[in-house]
Design a protein around this motif. Structure first.
Motif, PDB file in Angstrom:
ATOM      1  N   LYS A  25       6.245  62.270  41.335  1.00 22.88           N
ATOM      2  CA  LYS A  25       7.111  62.156  40.163  1.00 22.88           C
ATOM      3  C   LYS A  25       7.875  60.838  40.229  1.00 22.88           C
ATOM      4  CE  LYS A  25       7.724  67.109  39.744  1.00 22.88           C
ATOM      5  NZ  LYS A  25       8.635  68.228  39.845  1.00 22.88           N
ATOM      6  N   ALA A  26       8.220  60.294  39.076  1.00 25.52           N
ATOM      7  CA  ALA A  26       8.987  59.049  39.018  1.00 25.52           C
ATOM      8  C   ALA A  26      10.272  59.179  39.828  1.00 25.52           C
ATOM      9  CB  ALA A  26       9.314  58.706  37.568  1.00 25.52           C
ATOM     10  N   GLY A  27      10.537  58.187  40.672  1.00 27.48           N
ATOM     11  CA  GLY A  27      11.749  58.173  41.482  1.00 27.48           C
ATOM     12  C   GLY A  27      11.645  58.933  42.790  1.00 27.48           C
ATOM     13  N   GLU A  28      10.558  59.652  43.006  1.00 30.46           N
ATOM     14  CA  GLU A  28      10.386  60.423  44.237  1.00 30.46           C
ATOM     15  C   GLU A  28      10.249  59.476  45.425  1.00 30.46           C
ATOM     16  OE1 GLU A  28       7.068  63.486  46.110  1.00 30.46           O
ATOM     17  OE2 GLU A  28       7.037  63.044  43.980  1.00 30.46           O
ATOM     18  N   SER A  29      10.874  59.820  46.556  1.00 33.65           N
ATOM     19  CA  SER A  29      10.751  58.993  47.764  1.00 33.65           C
ATOM     20  C   SER A  29      10.837  59.877  48.998  1.00 33.65           C
ATOM     21  CB  SER A  29      11.846  57.929  47.801  1.00 33.65           C
ATOM     22  OG  SER A  29      13.111  58.536  47.919  1.00 33.65           O
ATOM     23  N   THR A  31      12.356  60.607  52.856  1.00 31.93           N
ATOM     24  CA  THR A  31      13.589  60.346  53.595  1.00 31.93           C
ATOM     25  C   THR A  31      13.300  59.771  54.979  1.00 31.93           C
ATOM     26  OG1 THR A  31      13.629  62.620  54.407  1.00 31.93           O
ATOM     27  CG2 THR A  31      14.861  62.154  52.390  1.00 31.93           C
ATOM     28  N   GLU A  32      12.059  59.888  55.447  1.00 30.62           N
ATOM     29  CA  GLU A  32      11.677  59.384  56.764  1.00 30.62           C
ATOM     30  C   GLU A  32      10.404  58.558  56.657  1.00 30.62           C
ATOM     31  OE1 GLU A  32      11.086  62.693  59.346  1.00 30.62           O
ATOM     32  OE2 GLU A  32      13.185  63.275  59.334  1.00 30.62           O
ATOM     33  N   TRP A  33      10.202  57.640  57.603  1.00 32.06           N
ATOM     34  CA  TRP A  33       8.976  56.858  57.692  1.00 32.06           C
ATOM     35  C   TRP A  33       7.847  57.754  58.161  1.00 32.06           C
ATOM     36  CZ3 TRP A  33       8.194  51.753  56.469  1.00 32.06           C
ATOM     37  CH2 TRP A  33       9.329  51.003  56.188  1.00 32.06           C
ATOM     38  N   ALA A  34       6.664  57.562  57.628  1.00 34.12           N
ATOM     39  CA  ALA A  34       5.465  58.250  58.106  1.00 34.12           C
ATOM     40  C   ALA A  34       4.678  57.229  58.921  1.00 34.12           C
ATOM     41  CB  ALA A  34       4.636  58.762  56.940  1.00 34.12           C
ATOM     42  N   VAL A  35       4.784  57.301  60.243  1.00 38.26           N
ATOM     43  CA  VAL A  35       4.172  56.292  61.112  1.00 38.26           C
ATOM     44  C   VAL A  35       3.025  56.918  61.896  1.00 38.26           C
ATOM     45  CG1 VAL A  35       4.567  54.725  63.037  1.00 38.26           C
ATOM     46  CG2 VAL A  35       6.344  55.050  61.329  1.00 38.26           C
ATOM     47  N   ASN A  36       1.883  56.253  61.851  1.00 40.61           N
ATOM     48  CA  ASN A  36       0.731  56.633  62.658  1.00 40.61           C
ATOM     49  C   ASN A  36       0.138  55.344  63.199  1.00 40.61           C
ATOM     50  OD1 ASN A  36      -1.766  57.331  63.700  1.00 40.61           O
ATOM     51  ND2 ASN A  36      -2.120  58.903  62.177  1.00 40.61           N
ATOM     52  N   ASN A  37       0.320  55.091  64.487  1.00 35.93           N
ATOM     53  CA  ASN A  37      -0.144  53.849  65.103  1.00 35.93           C
ATOM     54  C   ASN A  37      -1.660  53.756  65.200  1.00 35.93           C
ATOM     55  OD1 ASN A  37       2.458  52.924  65.448  1.00 35.93           O
ATOM     56  ND2 ASN A  37       2.657  53.847  67.461  1.00 35.93           N
ATOM     57  N   GLN A  38      -2.364  54.845  64.944  1.00 34.54           N
ATOM     58  CA  GLN A  38      -3.816  54.865  65.077  1.00 34.54           C
ATOM     59  C   GLN A  38      -4.540  54.812  63.739  1.00 34.54           C
ATOM     60  OE1 GLN A  38      -5.018  54.696  68.217  1.00 34.54           O
ATOM     61  NE2 GLN A  38      -2.873  54.652  68.784  1.00 34.54           N
ATOM     62  N   ALA A  39      -3.816  54.846  62.644  1.00 33.12           N
ATOM     63  CA  ALA A  39      -4.464  54.990  61.340  1.00 33.12           C
ATOM     64  C   ALA A  39      -4.319  53.738  60.475  1.00 33.12           C
ATOM     65  CB  ALA A  39      -3.865  56.180  60.595  1.00 33.12           C
ATOM     66  N   ALA A  40      -5.229  53.613  59.557  1.00 39.42           N
ATOM     67  CA  ALA A  40      -5.141  52.610  58.497  1.00 39.42           C
ATOM     68  C   ALA A  40      -4.979  53.366  57.188  1.00 39.42           C
ATOM     69  CB  ALA A  40      -6.409  51.757  58.464  1.00 39.42           C
ATOM     70  N   THR A  41      -4.412  52.713  56.202  1.00 38.26           N
ATOM     71  CA  THR A  41      -4.161  53.364  54.923  1.00 38.26           C
ATOM     72  C   THR A  41      -4.884  52.630  53.808  1.00 38.26           C
ATOM     73  OG1 THR A  41      -1.985  54.136  55.612  1.00 38.26           O
ATOM     74  CG2 THR A  41      -2.367  53.985  53.256  1.00 38.26           C
ATOM     75  N   LEU A  42      -5.495  53.384  52.934  1.00 35.48           N
ATOM     76  CA  LEU A  42      -6.074  52.846  51.711  1.00 35.48           C
ATOM     77  C   LEU A  42      -5.413  53.609  50.571  1.00 35.48           C
ATOM     78  CD1 LEU A  42      -8.177  51.266  50.020  1.00 35.48           C
ATOM     79  CD2 LEU A  42      -9.714  53.212  50.374  1.00 35.48           C
ATOM     80  N   SER A  43      -4.654  52.906  49.750  1.00 33.29           N
ATOM     81  CA  SER A  43      -3.983  53.531  48.616  1.00 33.29           C
ATOM     82  C   SER A  43      -4.653  53.064  47.336  1.00 33.29           C
ATOM     83  CB  SER A  43      -2.496  53.156  48.594  1.00 33.29           C
ATOM     84  OG  SER A  43      -1.842  53.673  49.724  1.00 33.29           O
ATOM     85  N   ILE A  44      -5.067  54.003  46.508  1.00 29.74           N
ATOM     86  CA  ILE A  44      -5.704  53.688  45.233  1.00 29.74           C
ATOM     87  C   ILE A  44      -4.824  54.263  44.129  1.00 29.74           C
ATOM     88  CG2 ILE A  44      -7.739  53.973  43.781  1.00 29.74           C
ATOM     89  CD1 ILE A  44      -9.345  54.336  46.394  1.00 29.74           C
ATOM     90  N   LEU A  45      -4.342  53.403  43.276  1.00 23.67           N
ATOM     91  CA  LEU A  45      -3.482  53.819  42.179  1.00 23.67           C
ATOM     92  C   LEU A  45      -4.337  54.299  41.013  1.00 23.67           C
ATOM     93  CD1 LEU A  45      -0.551  53.904  41.095  1.00 23.67           C
ATOM     94  CD2 LEU A  45      -0.986  51.621  40.154  1.00 23.67           C
ATOM     95  N   ILE A  46      -4.082  55.508  40.555  1.00 23.50           N
ATOM     96  CA  ILE A  46      -4.808  56.053  39.413  1.00 23.50           C
ATOM     97  C   ILE A  46      -4.066  55.723  38.122  1.00 23.50           C
ATOM     98  CG2 ILE A  46      -5.719  58.155  38.335  1.00 23.50           C
ATOM     99  CD1 ILE A  46      -7.067  57.328  41.020  1.00 23.50           C
ATOM    100  N   HIS A  47      -2.750  55.891  38.123  1.00 19.64           N
ATOM    101  CA  HIS A  47      -1.968  55.633  36.917  1.00 19.64           C
ATOM    102  C   HIS A  47      -0.511  55.382  37.297  1.00 19.64           C
ATOM    103  CE1 HIS A  47      -0.887  55.838  32.712  1.00 19.64           C
ATOM    104  NE2 HIS A  47       0.092  56.658  33.029  1.00 19.64           N
ATOM    105  N   GLY A  48       0.165  54.486  36.592  1.00 23.46           N
ATOM    106  CA  GLY A  48       1.583  54.248  36.808  1.00 23.46           C
ATOM    107  C   GLY A  48       1.846  53.137  37.801  1.00 23.46           C
ATOM    108  N   GLU A  49       2.923  53.274  38.570  1.00 24.45           N
ATOM    109  CA  GLU A  49       3.293  52.326  39.621  1.00 24.45           C
ATOM    110  C   GLU A  49       3.625  53.100  40.880  1.00 24.45           C
ATOM    111  OE1 GLU A  49       5.290  48.645  37.142  1.00 24.45           O
ATOM    112  OE2 GLU A  49       6.586  49.958  38.309  1.00 24.45           O
ATOM    113  N   PHE A  50       3.371  52.476  42.037  1.00 24.74           N
ATOM    114  CA  PHE A  50       3.660  53.114  43.317  1.00 24.74           C
ATOM    115  C   PHE A  50       4.085  52.039  44.297  1.00 24.74           C
ATOM    116  CE2 PHE A  50       2.692  55.222  47.351  1.00 24.74           C
ATOM    117  CZ  PHE A  50       3.286  56.453  47.135  1.00 24.74           C
ATOM    118  N   ARG A  51       5.201  52.269  44.966  1.00 16.28           N
ATOM    119  CA  ARG A  51       5.744  51.292  45.903  1.00 16.28           C
ATOM    120  C   ARG A  51       5.476  51.743  47.337  1.00 16.28           C
ATOM    121  NH1 ARG A  51       9.053  47.535  44.427  1.00 16.28           N
ATOM    122  NH2 ARG A  51       9.578  48.703  42.539  1.00 16.28           N
TER     123      ARG A  51
END
Length: 77
Positions: A25-29, A31-51
């Protein structure tokens, strides 16, 4: 698919890859960092904006699809 699938003998349970789908949802965030030293992330935006926020930078996804690949050196060991 990923380490969070139980039981461990389920073929979708693996430490090597995570596949997640989320609707935020808009404005959702977080409260803590999600850290995984062994993983890589691929983020694909379907619609809107994502930070995406990292320790050393912030990236705004605002075009649908794959914008760019980013290797975050600070988490690699």
């Amino acid at each position: 698919m990923g380490h969070f699938i139980t039981p461990e003998d389920d073929p979708r349970s693996t430490e090597m890859l995570e596949v997640k789908w989320a609707v935020h949802k808009a404005g959702e965030s977080r409260t803590e960092w999600a850290v995984n030293n062994q993983a890589a992330t691929l983020s694909i935006l379907i619609h809107g904006e994502f930070r995406l926020q990292f320790e050393d930078r912030e990236i705004l996804l605002s075009r649908e699809g794959i914008k760019e690949a980013i290797k975050v050196e600070s988490f690699c060991q």
